[in-house]
Design a protein around this motif. Structure first.
Motif, PDB file in Angstrom:
ATOM      1  N   ALA A  43       2.210   7.753   1.068  1.00  0.00           N
ATOM      2  CA  ALA A  43       2.117   9.086   0.450  1.00  0.00           C
ATOM      3  C   ALA A  43       1.070   9.953   1.142  1.00  0.00           C
ATOM      4  CB  ALA A  43       1.786   8.949  -1.030  1.00  0.00           C
ATOM      5  N   ASP A  44      -0.054   9.342   1.525  1.00  0.00           N
ATOM      6  CA  ASP A  44      -1.148  10.120   2.098  1.00  0.00           C
ATOM      7  C   ASP A  44      -0.944  10.449   3.573  1.00  0.00           C
ATOM      8  OD1 ASP A  44      -2.367  10.015  -0.352  1.00  0.00           O
ATOM      9  OD2 ASP A  44      -3.745   8.382   0.174  1.00  0.00           O
ATOM     10  N   ARG A  93       0.830  -1.197   0.000  1.00  0.00           N
ATOM     11  CA  ARG A  93       0.000   0.000   0.000  1.00  0.00           C
ATOM     12  C   ARG A  93       0.871   1.256   0.000  1.00  0.00           C
ATOM     13  NH1 ARG A  93      -5.300  -0.322   1.613  1.00  0.00           N
ATOM     14  NH2 ARG A  93      -5.291   1.846   0.871  1.00  0.00           N
ATOM     15  N   ASP A 131       0.264   3.944  -1.358  1.00  0.00           N
ATOM     16  CA  ASP A 131      -0.608   5.113  -1.259  1.00  0.00           C
ATOM     17  C   ASP A 131      -0.750   5.600   0.180  1.00  0.00           C
ATOM     18  OD1 ASP A 131      -1.996   2.509  -1.080  1.00  0.00           O
ATOM     19  OD2 ASP A 131      -3.779   3.720  -0.643  1.00  0.00           O
TER      20      ASP A 131
END
Length: 397
Positions: free
Chosen positions: A275-276, A270, A272
């Motif tokens: 990054a988030d 994951r 993402d």
């Protein structure tokens, strides 16, 4: 020879807190003489038993925290027994007791009296609410148990699920943590005596110990005016730091640092999430949704698969039961399970080992727990268990 093999401890304690304290000292080599009321320590007859209990048997509770001690049965209401006790005190380094405040004074055996017989004596007490000598309160003299200490000291308020009631911690930490602190206090007093020749009174209260153990709640309230309460297995300021359901059990994951978070997201495939939620503050703000993401991943994998994927990169562990602990090679390599003789049984029994390790001096159980009054002759020379000094009944204190 153990690190404390030159110390004699006269142990007037019973049940758990006091015996655990003196057990630690015995595990480090101290000669611990357990003074038992007529009939013996209240928990001698507590189960479980290997065989059916008889008049001399004791169960696992007593064995666990009284291994390696010597036993002498005395009635403090009897003048001859009091004199025998004082003869032991004169040669002792430490006296430990966990009666209610005022009990030893009732028999003319309080600290001030014992100090007259042995000016260098270290006298230590474990009570629910401490001793008036070190800070008098209206709670002193009240009985206390682990449950009371955990409730008053804030442990239960921060233990349990968010939507559940206050919950007691499984082990008797009100007794056990207080006992450990008392052992530290005794050793501190011994060190002071070595430097000055001066004995002193050591006092550890269960309520005080639980407040100390809940140190997080104190500083958090001071800094924020917020009262911490139950939030399951999570942490108020760190995330992820929690337990998660696996396909075949549960695991705990502590990945609150940026590096650990990246490694966890890598194992989950994951990128993402990295990054988030790149920093601790963003992860803490979104802990509910992120916990759901992690839980969805762990539910699809076994405990072993999760540990294999994260071990060495992220702090992770399965939630083990006692059978798992008995099977863990680490525990055996660390000698954290010890076999001792069980009187009346045809096999040895296993108790928890000593967690204190030294490079030069051995630690651990110095033998089984004693039978009641087993060491009368060698301690007093009165001719065995049924000698002239045999104890008579007295009331509970």
């Amino acid at each position: 020879m153990g690190a404390l093999s030159d110390l004699r401890i006269v142990d007037c304690t019973q049940v758990l807190a006091g015996p655990y304290c003196t057990m630690l000292l015995a595990d480090m080599g101290a000669d611990v003489v357990k003074i038992e009321r007529p009939g013996g320590d209240l928990i001698r007859s507590n189960p479980p038993f290997c065989e059916g209990p008889d008049e001399e048997a004791y169960g696992g509770y007593f064995q666990s925290v009284n291994r390696g001690k010597r036993s002498l049965e005395l009635d403090f209401g009897d003048e001859r027994d009091r004199q025998d006790f004082l003869s032991l005190v004169e040669e002792a380094d430490v006296v430990v007791e966990n009666y209610r405040a005022g009990t030893m004074e009732k028999y003319g055996l309080g600290y001030e009296t014992l100090k007259e017989h042995n000016p260098e004596l270290v006298y230590s007490s474990i009570r629910g609410f401490g001793d008036p000598r070190t800070g008098e309160t209206d709670r002193q003299g009240q009985p206390s148990f682990d449950l009371i200490a955990q409730a008053l000291g804030g442990v239960m308020e921060i233990t349990g699920q968010e939507d559940g009631p206050p919950t007691k911690v499984g082990p008797g930490i009100g007794d056990l943590f207080t006992a450990v602190l008392n052992a530290v206090g005794i050793l501190g007093a011994i060190h002071h005596r070595e430097r000055t020749g001066e004995g002193q009174y050591v006092d550890t209260a269960m309520y005080d110990a639980m407040v100390s153990m809940c140190e997080r709640t104190a500083y958090y309230y001071s800094y924020t005016d917020e009262v911490l309460t139950r939030q399951g297995n999570s942490h108020p300021t760190l995330f992820p730091y929690n337990s998660f359901e696996a396909a075949d059990g549960h695991v705990v994951i502590a990945a609150f640092s940026d590096g650990h978070w990246r490694a966890l997201c890598d194992a989950m495939d994951r990128p993402d999430l990295v990054a988030d939620y790149p920093d601790a503050a963003s992860r803490l703000r979104n802990r509910d949704s992120l916990r759901a993401e992690i839980a969805a991943w762990t539910r699809e994998h076994t405990e072993d698969d999760i540990v294999d994927a994260l071990e060495g990169r992220v702090p992770v562990a399965p939630v083990q039961d006692t059978a798992d602990i008995f099977d863990d090679p680490h525990i055996h390599a660390r000698e954290m399970l010890a076999d001792v003789e069980q009187p009346g049984a045809d096999r040895d029994v296993t108790v928890a080992g000593c967690p204190i390790k030294f490079s030069e001096t051995p630690t651990g159980p110095q033998g089984r727990a004693p039978l009641l009054d087993e060491h009368r002759d060698e301690l007093l020379g009165t001719g065995g268990e049924n000698g002239d000094g045999a104890a008579t009944a007295r009331g509970d204190d």
